[in-house]
Design an enzyme around this catalytic site. Structure first.
Site, mmCIF file in Angstrom:
data_model
loop_
_atom_site.group_PDB
_atom_site.id
_atom_site.type_symbol
_atom_site.label_atom_id
_atom_site.label_comp_id
_atom_site.label_asym_id
_atom_site.label_seq_id
_atom_site.Cartn_x
_atom_site.Cartn_y
_atom_site.Cartn_z
ATOM 1 C CD GLU A 187 -2.907 -1.003 2.296
ATOM 2 O OE1 GLU A 187 -2.976 0.249 3.031
ATOM 3 O OE2 GLU A 187 -3.566 -1.964 2.557
ATOM 4 C CG ASP A 245 -3.988 3.574 2.340
ATOM 5 O OD1 ASP A 245 -5.331 3.315 2.461
ATOM 6 O OD2 ASP A 245 -3.523 3.663 3.341
ATOM 7 C CD GLU A 247 -8.524 3.583 3.593
ATOM 8 O OE1 GLU A 247 -7.998 2.517 4.102
ATOM 9 O OE2 GLU A 247 -7.875 4.322 2.825
#
Length: 167
Positions: free
Chosen positions: A30, A60, A115
């Protein structure tokens, strides 16, 4: 960012993966979106190198404030992790942006992970628009390893392929 540029990350990653016999398909690297903005050439070189070794590269914090379409146009990622602060107000404008990002990613062959999902309405929305992966407090808050294992054993939830269990 300073840490990854002070060593040969690809070599260290590969050394550990080989030492512990972890197949490359199980390793996800990431890189934050802000790292691409701050030193795009070095970070892109690193990303291409680890991808050429068989490891997946995820971006990310996509949408955390540094996003540009050039990042998606100029660099290849296996997955983008969408920052769900976009949906903090659950407004129609935010929902349209998330929908467009997921659709755009699919069209260029990038998987999506949202997320920071906190409630069922966000979950339902993301499923509806085709977001492939979802993580956040809706499923569980961060916890100590032993507590997490105990909870999994008590609920008998399946969270990974059996082949991943030894890792």
């Amino acid at each position: 960012h300073v840490d990854i540029m002070s060593m040969d990350v690809a070599a260290v990653l590969d050394q550990f993966a080989r030492r512990y016999r972890v197949p490359a398909r199980y390793v996800k690297v990431e890189i934050t979106e802000s790292a691409f903005v701050s030193d795009c050439e070095s970070v892109n070189r690193l990303a291409r190198q680890v991808q050429s070794m068989g490891y997946a590269v995820y971006m990310d914090d996509f949408g955390s404030g540094y996003s540009t379409l050039n990042v998606l146009k100029d660099y290849k990622f296996d997955e983008i992790k969408i920052d769900m602060r976009f949906l903090s107000d659950s407004g129609e404008r935010s929902r349209k942006i998330i929908t467009a990002v997921v659709d755009m990613a699919k069209k260029i062959g990038i998987q999506t992970l949202a997320e920071g999902v906190e409630n069922e309405s966000q979950l339902d929305f993301l499923r509806e628009i085709g977001c492939e992966k979802i993580q956040g407090y809706y499923y569980g808050k961060p916890q100590l390893f032993d507590d997490g294992v105990r909870k999994l054993l008590e609920t008998e939830e399946k969270v990974e392929e059996a082949a991943l269990g030894r890792y």
